[in-house]
Design a protein around this motif. Structure first.
Motif, mmCIF file in Angstrom:
data_model
loop_
_atom_site.group_PDB
_atom_site.id
_atom_site.type_symbol
_atom_site.label_atom_id
_atom_site.label_comp_id
_atom_site.label_asym_id
_atom_site.label_seq_id
_atom_site.Cartn_x
_atom_site.Cartn_y
_atom_site.Cartn_z
ATOM 1 N N MET B 155 -10.836 10.296 -14.920
ATOM 2 C CA MET B 155 -12.434 9.732 -14.930
ATOM 3 C C MET B 155 -13.334 10.531 -13.639
ATOM 4 N N ASN B 156 -12.728 11.151 -13.053
ATOM 5 C CA ASN B 156 -13.054 11.865 -12.051
ATOM 6 C C ASN B 156 -14.059 13.826 -12.423
ATOM 7 N N ASN B 157 -12.988 13.411 -13.080
ATOM 8 C CA ASN B 157 -13.115 15.449 -13.226
ATOM 9 C C ASN B 157 -12.812 15.182 -15.207
ATOM 10 N N PRO B 185 -4.341 16.849 -5.714
ATOM 11 C CA PRO B 185 -4.750 16.082 -4.651
ATOM 12 C C PRO B 185 -4.745 14.651 -4.399
ATOM 13 N N GLN B 186 -5.348 14.027 -5.737
ATOM 14 C CA GLN B 186 -5.431 12.938 -5.461
ATOM 15 C C GLN B 186 -4.044 12.195 -5.575
ATOM 16 N N PHE B 187 -2.503 12.707 -6.867
ATOM 17 C CA PHE B 187 -1.451 12.091 -6.867
ATOM 18 C C PHE B 187 -0.983 12.089 -4.871
ATOM 19 N N LEU B 192 1.549 9.702 -0.303
ATOM 20 C CA LEU B 192 1.778 9.354 0.516
ATOM 21 C C LEU B 192 1.122 8.058 0.903
ATOM 22 N N ALA B 193 -0.220 7.598 0.478
ATOM 23 C CA ALA B 193 -0.546 6.246 1.110
ATOM 24 C C ALA B 193 0.921 5.293 0.734
ATOM 25 N N ALA B 194 1.671 5.454 -0.089
ATOM 26 C CA ALA B 194 2.440 4.343 -0.983
ATOM 27 C C ALA B 194 3.282 4.311 0.453
ATOM 28 N N THR B 247 -11.958 18.900 -2.890
ATOM 29 C CA THR B 247 -11.917 18.896 -3.979
ATOM 30 C C THR B 247 -13.211 18.124 -4.735
ATOM 31 N N VAL B 248 -13.195 17.267 -3.296
ATOM 32 C CA VAL B 248 -14.997 16.197 -4.538
ATOM 33 C C VAL B 248 -16.007 16.631 -3.905
ATOM 34 N N ALA B 249 -15.824 17.528 -2.471
ATOM 35 C CA ALA B 249 -16.787 18.518 -2.451
ATOM 36 C C ALA B 249 -16.974 19.530 -3.722
ATOM 37 N N ALA B 258 -22.981 10.248 -0.602
ATOM 38 C CA ALA B 258 -22.813 9.027 -0.308
ATOM 39 C C ALA B 258 -21.544 9.072 0.542
ATOM 40 N N MET B 259 -20.348 9.410 0.757
ATOM 41 C CA MET B 259 -18.892 8.889 1.948
ATOM 42 C C MET B 259 -19.953 9.285 2.893
ATOM 43 N N GLU B 260 -21.084 10.862 2.951
ATOM 44 C CA GLU B 260 -21.321 11.219 4.175
ATOM 45 C C GLU B 260 -22.652 10.298 4.814
ATOM 46 N N ALA B 327 -13.883 3.969 6.783
ATOM 47 C CA ALA B 327 -12.790 2.812 7.360
ATOM 48 C C ALA B 327 -10.771 3.675 6.901
ATOM 49 N N MET B 328 -11.456 4.198 6.320
ATOM 50 C CA MET B 328 -9.667 5.261 5.841
ATOM 51 C C MET B 328 -9.981 5.535 6.471
ATOM 52 N N VAL B 329 -10.582 6.797 7.340
ATOM 53 C CA VAL B 329 -10.736 8.247 8.021
ATOM 54 C C VAL B 329 -10.564 7.256 9.375
ATOM 55 N N VAL B 371 -5.777 -1.974 4.795
ATOM 56 C CA VAL B 371 -7.726 -1.649 3.688
ATOM 57 C C VAL B 371 -7.616 -0.270 3.890
ATOM 58 N N ALA B 372 -6.960 0.588 4.903
ATOM 59 C CA ALA B 372 -6.606 1.654 4.581
ATOM 60 C C ALA B 372 -7.718 2.923 3.616
ATOM 61 N N MET B 373 -6.376 1.813 2.533
ATOM 62 C CA MET B 373 -5.147 2.388 1.054
ATOM 63 C C MET B 373 -6.245 1.500 0.284
ATOM 64 N N GLY B 376 -9.545 3.540 0.224
ATOM 65 C CA GLY B 376 -9.746 4.645 -0.889
ATOM 66 C C GLY B 376 -10.527 5.178 -1.452
ATOM 67 N N TRP B 377 -9.798 4.075 -2.447
ATOM 68 C CA TRP B 377 -9.642 3.664 -3.851
ATOM 69 C C TRP B 377 -11.309 3.101 -3.625
ATOM 70 N N ILE B 378 -11.638 2.049 -2.938
ATOM 71 C CA ILE B 378 -12.871 1.879 -3.444
ATOM 72 C C ILE B 378 -14.699 3.152 -3.050
ATOM 73 N N THR B 379 -13.609 3.956 -1.905
ATOM 74 C CA THR B 379 -14.476 5.175 -2.113
ATOM 75 C C THR B 379 -14.382 5.930 -3.521
ATOM 76 N N THR B 380 -13.264 6.191 -3.985
ATOM 77 C CA THR B 380 -13.456 7.106 -4.906
ATOM 78 C C THR B 380 -13.823 6.105 -6.146
ATOM 79 N N GLU B 381 -13.301 4.758 -6.864
ATOM 80 C CA GLU B 381 -13.619 4.339 -7.306
ATOM 81 C C GLU B 381 -15.732 4.274 -7.780
HETATM 82 C C1 HDD Z 1 -3.123 4.676 3.982
HETATM 83 C C2 HDD Z 1 -4.135 5.199 3.359
HETATM 84 C C3 HDD Z 1 -4.374 6.339 3.749
HETATM 85 C C4 HDD Z 1 -5.214 6.519 4.580
HETATM 86 C C5 HDD Z 1 -4.323 6.912 5.797
HETATM 87 C C6 HDD Z 1 -6.170 8.135 4.183
HETATM 88 N N1 HDD Z 1 -6.620 7.768 2.883
HETATM 89 FE FE1 HDD Z 1 -8.208 8.692 1.815
HETATM 90 N N2 HDD Z 1 -7.731 7.507 -0.065
HETATM 91 C C7 HDD Z 1 -6.356 7.127 -0.341
HETATM 92 C C8 HDD Z 1 -5.944 6.200 1.061
HETATM 93 C C9 HDD Z 1 -5.777 6.417 2.593
HETATM 94 C C10 HDD Z 1 -6.288 6.463 -1.706
HETATM 95 C C11 HDD Z 1 -6.207 4.651 -1.912
HETATM 96 O O1 HDD Z 1 -4.905 6.525 -1.781
HETATM 97 C C12 HDD Z 1 -6.972 7.608 -1.865
HETATM 98 C C13 HDD Z 1 -8.174 6.164 -3.283
HETATM 99 C C14 HDD Z 1 -7.791 7.132 -4.791
HETATM 100 C C15 HDD Z 1 -6.666 8.445 -4.089
HETATM 101 O O2 HDD Z 1 -6.752 9.301 -5.019
HETATM 102 O O3 HDD Z 1 -6.395 8.082 -2.685
HETATM 103 C C16 HDD Z 1 -8.089 7.639 -1.267
HETATM 104 C C17 HDD Z 1 -9.086 8.828 -1.064
HETATM 105 C C18 HDD Z 1 -9.435 9.126 -0.646
HETATM 106 C C19 HDD Z 1 -10.937 10.517 -1.054
HETATM 107 C C20 HDD Z 1 -11.951 10.351 -2.071
HETATM 108 C C21 HDD Z 1 -10.544 11.235 -3.600
HETATM 109 C C22 HDD Z 1 -11.974 10.998 -4.431
HETATM 110 O O4 HDD Z 1 -12.601 10.547 -4.449
HETATM 111 O O5 HDD Z 1 -11.090 11.621 -5.537
HETATM 112 C C23 HDD Z 1 -11.227 11.071 0.081
HETATM 113 C C24 HDD Z 1 -12.112 12.355 0.402
HETATM 114 C C25 HDD Z 1 -9.755 11.077 1.000
HETATM 115 N N3 HDD Z 1 -8.727 10.076 1.205
HETATM 116 C C26 HDD Z 1 -9.609 11.647 2.565
HETATM 117 C C27 HDD Z 1 -9.390 11.126 3.249
HETATM 118 C C28 HDD Z 1 -8.874 11.301 4.730
HETATM 119 C C29 HDD Z 1 -10.517 12.944 4.987
HETATM 120 C C30 HDD Z 1 -8.206 11.046 5.627
HETATM 121 C C31 HDD Z 1 -7.966 11.743 7.081
HETATM 122 C C32 HDD Z 1 -7.883 10.352 7.606
HETATM 123 C C33 HDD Z 1 -7.607 10.035 4.364
HETATM 124 N N4 HDD Z 1 -7.911 10.195 3.677
HETATM 125 C C34 HDD Z 1 -7.017 9.252 5.137
#
Ligand code: HDD
Ligand code: HEM
Ligand code: HEM
Lengths: 334, 446
Positions: B155-157, B185-187, B192-194, B247-249, B258-260, B327-329, B371-373, B376-381
């Protein structure tokens, strides 16, 4: 057979498996519902719980399997059906949630009040979920799902005579299957009085199901003429086979041959479903979209076929292992 | 064909989808990571003949059973919703990206079977056979995650098909569609997030117990094992974060902007943290000079396209995406700090840090990882908006126009509220160690 028919056939096999295994699960919940008060119903409830505990999750993946094959292989027809029928489908999904969660959690809670609450939720949703699935089948089979997204009537598509018939039949079939399966389980564990109780239930449910099925013919004639024609024409041999298997099952139950009764009942149910499929062939959505028209591209169907073949090589031994382990282990304890 | 006008369902459908997914994903994390942790602990206990370890494995296995049930039922609702809410997507693209869901179905089938075998067989199989029966679960959990995430990556690509002049799909290649540039990269990031979510959450339960004075070996080991797992995953996750951001860039520049919160296309762009985006400008943000260009291009003068490059109706909602991303970062960095502290003390002294502040940090780390996870999904979606299939199909064209659909959201909120309450009650009972049974076990056999 065309490629599309093979893929659809695989989804149909999944549906039959869901009806048999998932159906027996639901039926267990229905007997739980009718088991009576906490004390009186305990033996039945424990029996049901013990029989479906380790297998209920696996039994329900069949449904997911059917859905994903349909949405990949027959995307347009799938989209049309689920949008028009979204109300009963959502309710069925809620039923699955309530049922799964309640069944899973009631073992872990302490107080009697909570246990009763979960027990009631489990039993009630066991009744509602098959009903709504039956209603969905009725809606499709009676030609109430036109092609196009949400093009059908979101109420009349499932609140109609054929759907009600489908719903009631689904509930009865589940109850019947469960009772037959539980007879065997109870006897294997040396609970002869329980086996007898389930035998009575199975005979009763079998007779009622048969009667409703017969009466249903009149309903179909009035409400779903195309399906009626199919069932009494091309589908007749299958329908007769189903009747024969059903009668055989009743005789086997009567003579307490439970293992053979299981097989005959399963065949009867599989044959009813096959009757429906044969009855509405070549349509996927009667009477507008045929199987061929609904099928997606060739590469996708081929990929599906590969995945289904390889997948079942992995899956079937795993499933057999689960059931064998479960049956054997229960044996060993008695 | 799909002729969907905006029927007013869009907002409700989006929220319903987001709620269901956001709920499911927490349990999915356990489905991916927990089997490995549980069977590792069981193995360790068996090898060392240590009843404390075996006891931990036993308790966790029960929790795994409950969590699996919650994941399975919420996943079932999701597979209905994909069709009920987004029929336009299914109708037009189902043949391209539906395929991984079929493979996912097989993976979950295997997982569901072996969860049953594993829990049911605890005292019935030989230790070796029992531990072996966990392996299919481990593999299937990972495979399942790969397949679903690959659907999301598509869906992203979107790749693996061609469109004719009318925009209809011709020549769908479902195998190719599973491997879009975003898939790996997403997988990896999700996988790892899991482990982070599961590890930190389980550890946090024992940290709370220790803070309440229960500092026996059971609690120490219960904290140590999952925390070690999470601490190993965290630094790798940050590295993968960089990969995924790149990859997103490359593929979704509007999402990156938007992320930035970046409006103007800039060379040598700074990295903005926090702030609010109003009138095409990010205010009150903390800026790290050249940070963004460095991160994205590994070059301080790299050019980063801003939102101005995109027509106004093709820009995602900036504030949500920017804050979620921050928040995630931020949380990721904090967790890295915690992992480092733990790692350092362990490496030097072979023991846990002695201060209560460490326990307090571990106690909140679980929620932090969740919350980070979710962020992350909110960022993606949300960052993909207004597209459901990036650049090809708008979300508003995919939503079902069926009458009354909005009630679904109300019902889903109610159902999940009840479900959440009961899940928490049941898990708390388990955590307190009362004699309970997992759903796949049987009464009378322990
Ligand atoms: C414990 C969870 C966790 C942590 C600590 C991080 N992330 Fe993350 N992030 C996710 C859990 C996650 C996620 C929930 O798993 C996402 C949502 C979609 C995906 O594939 O991973 C995600 C998405 C996501 C995306 C959007 C991807 C897309 O739209 O295709 C970016 C750019 C990053 N992450 C970057 C980062 C960076 C630079 C981190 C460094 C601190 C980071 N994440 C820490
Ligand atoms: C692989 C798994 C996933 C798939 C296939 C998927 C698919 C979808 C789809 C079809 C939509 C609706 C259309 C849209 O808004 O673009 C959506 C929206 C959304 N999803 Fe996901 N999703 C996945 C994972 C997740 C997870 C785990 C979360 C957790 C929070 C999530 C959060 C959201 C949110 C917040 C929206 C609403 C976005 C908006 O409309 O503003 N998604 N997703
Ligand atoms: C990133 C997103 C997702 C991940 C990582 C994920 C992962 C998992 C995992 C590991 C399980 C196993 C059960 C458990 O342990 O809880 C599971 C269950 C399930 N998931 Fe998801 N999932 C995601 C999104 C989705 C989406 C978008 C759908 C549907 C369209 C879905 C449908 C299901 C279903 C139907 C089940 C139940 C299968 C069973 O009964 O075993 N999941 N998911």
């Amino acid at each position: 057979m065309t490629l599309a028919e093979v893929v659809l056939g695989a989804a149909f096999l999944g549906l039959v498996a869901y009806a048999l295994f998932g159906g027996a699960d639901f039926g267990g919940g229905i007997w739980d519902l009718t088991a009576g008060g906490t004390e009186r119903g305990r033996a039945v409830r424990e029996r049901v719980e013990r029989s479906i505990g380790p297998v209920w999750e696996a039994n329900h993946v069949w449904l997911i399997f059917v859905m994903v094959v349909l949405w990949t292989g027959f995307s347009g027809a799938f989209a049309a059906a689920v949008t028009t029928l979204y109300v009963p489908l959502t309710l069925a999904a809620f039923g699955i949630i309530g049922r799964g969660a309640a069944f899973a959690y009631r073992k872990s809670v302490g107080t009697l009040g909570m246990r009763r609450f979960f027990g009631a939720a489990f039993a009630l949703s066991s009744l509602l979920t098959p009903f709504f699935f039956g209603a969905v089948v009725g809606g499709v089979a009676s030609g109430r799902v036109p092609p196009g997204i949400a093009a059908g009537d979101v109420v009349a598509s499932w609140a109609n005579p054929t759907s009600m018939l489908g719903g009631v039949l689904a509930v009865l079939v589940c109850a019947y299957l469960a009772a037959v399966f539980l007879c065997g389980d109870a006897r294997r564990d040396g609970q002869d009085d329980l086996a007898a109780a389930f035998r009575t239930r199975a005979l009763g449910a079998g007779l009622v199901t048969g009667a409703v099925g017969l009466a249903g013919i009149a309903v179909l004639r009035a409400d779903a003429p195309l399906l009626f024609e199919g069932l009494t024409g091309r589908g007749l041999p299958v329908v007769l086979a189903s009747v024969a298997a059903g009668l055989t099952a009743l005789v086997l139950l009567w003579t307490r041959r439970y293992t053979a009764a299981r097989i005959a009942s399963a065949l009867a149910v599989a044959a009813i479903l096959t009757g429906w499929a044969v009855g509405q062939y070549p349509y996927l959505l009667p009477a507008s979209v045929t199987v061929e028209e609904a099928a997606t591209g060739r590469a996708t169907l081929q990929a599906l076929l590969v995945a289904l073949s390889v997948g079942s090589v992995v899956l079937v031994p795993c499933l057999v292992y689960l059931y064998v382990l479960f049956q054997r282990a229960t044996d060993a304890r008695t | 064909m799909w002729e969907v006008v905006d029927s007013g369902n869009l907002l409700f459908a989006r929220n319903q989808m987001a709620l269901s997914l956001g709920w499911h994903i927490v349990f999915a994390c356990f489905g991916i990571a927990f089997p490995a942790i549980v069977v590792f602990t069981e193995w360790l206990g068996h090898r060392r003949g240590d009843p404390v370890l075996s006891g931990l494995a036993r308790t966790w296995a029960k929790a795994m059973g409950v969590l699996f049930a919650a994941g399975a039922v919420s996943g079932t609702l999701l597979s209905f919703e994909m069709g009920i809410l987004w029929p336009g997507l299914m109708d037009r693209f189902g043949e391209v990206f539906g395929f991984p869901f079929v493979l996912e179905g097989f993976a979950f089938f295997v997982e569901a079977i072996f969860v049953g075998v594993y829990l049911f067989g605890w005292n019935r199989l030989s230790p070796r056979a029992h531990m072996l029966s966990a392996l299919p679960m481990v593999v299937a959990g990972v495979a399942g995650a790969f397949f679903v995430v690959s659907a999301n990556a598509w869906m992203n690509n979107p790749v693996g098909f061609s469109l004719d002049a009318d925009g209809n799909v011709v020549d769908a290649r479902p195998w190719a569609a599973m491997f879009s540039p975003s898939t790996w990269p997403q997988f990896t990031h999700m996988w790892l997030a899991a482990f982070m979510v599961t590890g930190f959450l389980v550890a946090s339960v024992y940290a709370v117990g220790m803070l309440r004075g229960r500092r026996d070996r059971h609690h120490r080991l219960g904290l140590l094992i999952p925390l070690a797992v999470a601490a190993i995953a965290t630094p790798v996750q940050i590295g993968v974060g960089d990969w995924i951001a790149n990859t997103v860039a490359d593929n979704q520049p509007a999402k990156l902007a938007a992320m930035e919160g970046q409006y103007e296309t800039t060379a040598g762009a700074g990295l903005s943290i926090g702030g609010i985006y109003v009138d095409d400008e990010l205010r009150y943000a903390l800026e790290i000079p050249y940070g963004l260009s460095l991160l994205v291009h590994h070059d301080p003068d790299g050019v980063v396209p801003g939102l101005e490059e995109f027509p106004a109706d093709q820009r995602p909602p900036v504030n949500v995406v920017h804050l979620a991303y921050n928040a995630m970062v931020l949380i990721g960095t904090a967790l890295l700090g915690l992992a480092g502290w733990f790692g350092l003390v362990w490496w030097r002294r072979r023991r846990l840090p002695r201060t209560d502040w460490f326990l307090r940090a571990v106690a909140v780390s679980g929620v932090g990882a969740v919350v980070a996870m979710e962020a992350g999904w909110i960022t993606t979606e949300v960052g993909r908006q207004p597209w459901i299939v990036y650049g090809l199909m708008r979300t508003e064209d995919a939503v079902s126009p069926a009458a009354g659909l909005a009630w679904g959201l109300v019902a889903v909120v109610a159902v999940y509220a009840v479900l959440t309450v009961f899940t928490v009650i049941v898990l708390r009972r388990l955590a307190r160690g009362r004699e309970t049974l997992a759903p796949q076990e049987q009464e009378g056999v322990r």
